[in-house]
Design a protein around this motif. Structure first.
Motif, mmCIF file in Angstrom:
data_model
loop_
_atom_site.group_PDB
_atom_site.id
_atom_site.type_symbol
_atom_site.label_atom_id
_atom_site.label_comp_id
_atom_site.label_asym_id
_atom_site.label_seq_id
_atom_site.Cartn_x
_atom_site.Cartn_y
_atom_site.Cartn_z
ATOM 1 N N VAL A 146 12.483 19.253 -7.514
ATOM 2 C CA VAL A 146 11.139 19.620 -7.045
ATOM 3 C C VAL A 146 10.331 18.350 -6.820
ATOM 4 O O VAL A 146 10.181 17.525 -7.726
ATOM 5 N N LEU A 147 9.862 18.206 -5.592
ATOM 6 C CA LEU A 147 8.929 17.120 -5.301
ATOM 7 C C LEU A 147 7.544 17.748 -5.391
ATOM 8 O O LEU A 147 7.206 18.613 -4.595
ATOM 9 N N ARG A 148 6.777 17.348 -6.398
ATOM 10 C CA ARG A 148 5.504 18.022 -6.631
ATOM 11 C C ARG A 148 4.363 17.224 -6.004
ATOM 12 O O ARG A 148 4.154 16.061 -6.334
ATOM 13 N N ILE A 149 3.640 17.890 -5.103
ATOM 14 C CA ILE A 149 2.549 17.221 -4.400
ATOM 15 C C ILE A 149 1.220 17.734 -4.930
ATOM 16 O O ILE A 149 1.003 18.943 -5.008
ATOM 17 N N ILE A 150 0.354 16.819 -5.293
ATOM 18 C CA ILE A 150 -0.994 17.214 -5.721
ATOM 19 C C ILE A 150 -1.983 16.749 -4.656
ATOM 20 O O ILE A 150 -2.317 15.561 -4.572
ATOM 21 N N PRO A 151 -2.447 17.681 -3.825
ATOM 22 C CA PRO A 151 -3.413 17.287 -2.802
ATOM 23 C C PRO A 151 -4.775 16.996 -3.435
ATOM 24 O O PRO A 151 -5.095 17.545 -4.491
ATOM 25 N N THR A 152 -5.545 16.156 -2.793
ATOM 26 C CA THR A 152 -6.909 15.883 -3.285
ATOM 27 C C THR A 152 -7.866 15.804 -2.099
ATOM 28 O O THR A 152 -7.437 15.691 -0.940
ATOM 29 N N ALA A 153 -9.151 15.798 -2.424
ATOM 30 C CA ALA A 153 -10.178 15.697 -1.386
ATOM 31 C C ALA A 153 -10.207 14.314 -0.744
ATOM 32 O O ALA A 153 -10.843 14.127 0.298
ATOM 33 N N THR A 154 -9.531 13.345 -1.341
ATOM 34 C CA THR A 154 -9.549 11.999 -0.745
ATOM 35 C C THR A 154 -8.414 11.796 0.264
ATOM 36 O O THR A 154 -8.381 10.795 0.961
ATOM 37 N N HIS A 155 -7.473 12.747 0.328
ATOM 38 C CA HIS A 155 -6.416 12.623 1.341
ATOM 39 C C HIS A 155 -6.973 12.992 2.717
ATOM 40 O O HIS A 155 -7.989 13.689 2.825
ATOM 41 N N SER A 156 -6.282 12.526 3.753
ATOM 42 C CA SER A 156 -6.728 12.839 5.119
ATOM 43 C C SER A 156 -5.642 13.662 5.822
ATOM 44 O O SER A 156 -4.493 13.728 5.356
ATOM 45 N N LEU A 157 -6.016 14.232 6.962
ATOM 46 C CA LEU A 157 -5.021 15.003 7.723
ATOM 47 C C LEU A 157 -3.922 14.079 8.268
ATOM 48 O O LEU A 157 -2.789 14.501 8.456
ATOM 49 N N GLU A 158 -4.285 12.807 8.478
ATOM 50 C CA GLU A 158 -3.253 11.835 8.912
ATOM 51 C C GLU A 158 -2.240 11.624 7.779
ATOM 52 O O GLU A 158 -1.038 11.504 8.022
ATOM 53 N N ASP A 159 -2.748 11.579 6.542
ATOM 54 C CA ASP A 159 -1.836 11.437 5.384
ATOM 55 C C ASP A 159 -0.871 12.622 5.353
ATOM 56 O O ASP A 159 0.318 12.468 5.057
ATOM 57 N N VAL A 160 -1.416 13.812 5.637
ATOM 58 C CA VAL A 160 -0.590 15.023 5.616
ATOM 59 C C VAL A 160 0.521 14.904 6.661
ATOM 60 O O VAL A 160 1.704 15.128 6.381
ATOM 61 N N GLN A 161 0.137 14.511 7.891
ATOM 62 C CA GLN A 161 1.114 14.400 8.977
ATOM 63 C C GLN A 161 2.218 13.405 8.632
ATOM 64 O O GLN A 161 3.411 13.686 8.814
ATOM 65 N N ARG A 162 1.803 12.264 8.093
ATOM 66 C CA ARG A 162 2.773 11.231 7.722
ATOM 67 C C ARG A 162 3.745 11.763 6.665
ATOM 68 O O ARG A 162 4.954 11.508 6.718
ATOM 69 N N THR A 163 3.219 12.533 5.730
ATOM 70 C CA THR A 163 4.039 13.076 4.647
ATOM 71 C C THR A 163 4.996 14.144 5.171
ATOM 72 O O THR A 163 6.170 14.194 4.786
ATOM 73 N N LEU A 164 4.502 14.994 6.074
ATOM 74 C CA LEU A 164 5.368 16.032 6.651
ATOM 75 C C LEU A 164 6.555 15.384 7.363
ATOM 76 O O LEU A 164 7.706 15.810 7.190
ATOM 77 N N GLU A 200 0.841 -1.202 0.000
ATOM 78 C CA GLU A 200 0.000 0.000 0.000
ATOM 79 C C GLU A 200 0.884 1.263 0.000
ATOM 80 O O GLU A 200 1.827 1.358 0.776
ATOM 81 N N HIS A 201 0.588 2.200 -0.892
ATOM 82 C CA HIS A 201 1.338 3.461 -0.945
ATOM 83 C C HIS A 201 0.404 4.650 -0.821
ATOM 84 O O HIS A 201 -0.729 4.611 -1.294
ATOM 85 N N LEU A 202 0.916 5.691 -0.216
ATOM 86 C CA LEU A 202 0.194 6.956 -0.156
ATOM 87 C C LEU A 202 0.630 7.772 -1.384
ATOM 88 O O LEU A 202 1.804 8.083 -1.525
ATOM 89 N N VAL A 203 -0.318 8.106 -2.251
ATOM 90 C CA VAL A 203 0.031 8.714 -3.540
ATOM 91 C C VAL A 203 -0.361 10.187 -3.576
ATOM 92 O O VAL A 203 -1.488 10.548 -3.261
ATOM 93 N N TRP A 204 0.609 11.013 -4.000
ATOM 94 C CA TRP A 204 0.379 12.463 -4.107
ATOM 95 C C TRP A 204 0.603 12.932 -5.534
ATOM 96 O O TRP A 204 1.118 14.029 -5.746
ATOM 97 N N SER A 205 0.294 12.106 -6.493
ATOM 98 C CA SER A 205 0.574 12.542 -7.869
ATOM 99 C C SER A 205 -0.569 12.202 -8.818
ATOM 100 O O SER A 205 -0.329 11.912 -9.977
ATOM 101 N N LEU A 206 -1.784 12.261 -8.295
ATOM 102 C CA LEU A 206 -2.925 11.920 -9.157
ATOM 103 C C LEU A 206 -3.750 13.159 -9.501
ATOM 104 O O LEU A 206 -3.997 14.007 -8.639
#
Ligand SMILES: Cc1ncc(COP(=O)(O)O)c(C=O)c1O
Length: 376
Positions: free
Chosen positions: A335-353, A7-13
């Motif tokens: 450049v690491l380009r992040i595309i946020p979406t409405a399906t991400h969660s605040l937990e995903d954000v914390q993990r990514t930070l 399972e991967h957390l994806v920020w490029s969709l």
């Protein structure tokens, strides 16, 4: 997303509003495919490729983005190339932003008249080019077309639409904007960057794609009745190509309905984008000039370090994001380009930070110079 069994957390969709897997969208897509199959319609719009659904979608899109009419395009890239090709002739002059998307550049390449490029988002440079363009257009009897993006997809900067529109008081031109990233995400109702900057009427020709916030395929162009009618019968990419398939068009109608009536999807996107950008800035990351949801993270390092860092993120942190390198950006920058979406969660954000902080430290300490991750 599952990648090689993990399972991967994806920020490029390209799925800003999370419509790709929205149950109502999935249902509409499946039912339309069952009803029509993938073959219909079986011709170009001008021939046998028209349907009530195509027309209804155009009408709704036009009303939503504040224009008289709209015309569907099979793909955004080829659509934009073809819009530019149709709108100008050899007597006209194009003035365009230096950091325009490839589809604008390639459309401009087809132009047989003069073109002037202005420095990215630089209004003084634009004015200089408008002066030259006005002089030339006076000699040829042609017009001037200014082209920019609503949201620049790499940097996240908004095009200065309002300031460009204000220049119409001094110079005569028409304005075409490519709002691929802004449609559905920007403005109080999501109508686009022209809505966000409160200058809907100043944009003469508005272009949006279905490939980003709508999580579909295809695009549209919207303008006044005369221009849309002209494009409808003069765009070679549409006249000589099969129309968008019925399941896609019906699915797009559902997507547009949700985009217009579920503001919570857009609010969620912005909640995630803000949490991510605030968190990254608090940790000292350089996000460049973004003033939209597009989130580029600028780091310093060489190409092989960048590859290893991305692989480290993917393999050891389970995080997948797009990387942009030379020659798209100068040597030595990553450049690491992040595309946020409405399906991400605040937990995903914390993990990514947390993960970003760790890999940035490793990069600074030279870790990726010694620890090479082989692309697999
Ligand atoms: C600014 C811009 N214009 C046009 C396009 C092309 O759109 P499509 O994917 O629908 O061909 C893109 C997509 O990458 C884009 O970012």
């Amino acid at each position: 997303m599952m990648f090689r069994g993990k399972e991967h957390l994806v920020w490029s969709l390209n799925n800003y509003l999370g419509l790709a897997n929205h149950p109502e969208v999935r249902k509409a897509d499946a039912e339309a495919a069952a009803d029509y199959g993938m073959a219909y319609p079986m011709g170009a719009r001008m021939m046998s490729g028209n349907s009530n659904h195509h027309e209804a979608l155009e009408k709704d899109l036009a009303a939503f983005v504040g224009k008289e009419d709209a015309f569907l395009l099979n793909y955004g890239y080829q659509g934009m190339v073809s819009i530019i090709d149709s709108l100008v002739d050899r007597n006209d002059v194009i003035v365009y932003d230096a950091e325009s998307h490839a589809c604008i550049i390639d459309g401009v390449r087809l132009h047989m008249g003069k073109r002037y490029v202005y420095q990215h988002n630089d209004m003084a440079s634009l004015e200089k080019q408008l002066e030259r363009a006005a002089k030339l257009a006076e000699q040829t009897g042609g017009g001037v077309l200014v082209i920019t993006e609503g949201v620049f997809g790499m940097s996240g900067a908004q095009g200065k639409i309002k300031e460009i529109v204000a220049l119409k008081e001094q110079y005569k031109f028409r304005l075409l904007i490519d709002d691929a990233h802004g449609f559905g995400t920007m403005g109080v109702s999501g109508a686009g960057t022209h809505e966000a900057q409160n200058c809907i009427d100043g944009v003469d020709v508005y272009f949006g794609t279905f490939a980003k916030s709508m999580a579909g395929i295809g695009a549209f162009v919207a303008s006044n009745q005369t221009i849309v009618n002209f494009l409808r019968y003069n765009m070679r990419s549409q006249t000589f190509a099969k129309a968008l398939p019925m399941p896609m068009v019906i699915g797009l109608r559902k997507r547009l309905e949700l985009l217009m009536n579920r503001p919570e999807l857009r609010e969620k996107l912005w909640t995630i984008a803000r949490a991510l950008q605030d968190g990254l800035r608090d940790r000292g990351f350089d996000l460049g000039v973004t003033n939209t949801m597009v989130t580029p993270v600028f780091l310093r390092g060489e190409l092989d370090e960048a590859t290893s860092l991305t692989m480290d993120l993917r393999e050891n942190y389970g995080i997948f994001c797009s990387i942009v390198l030379y020659p798209v950006i100068p040597k030595g920058l990553i450049v690491l380009r992040i595309i946020p979406t409405a399906t991400h969660s605040l937990e995903d954000v914390q993990r990514t930070l947390d993960a970003y902080s760790e890999v940035a430290e490793k990069l600074k300490a030279g870790y990726y110079k010694e620890n090479k991750f082989v692309l697999a």
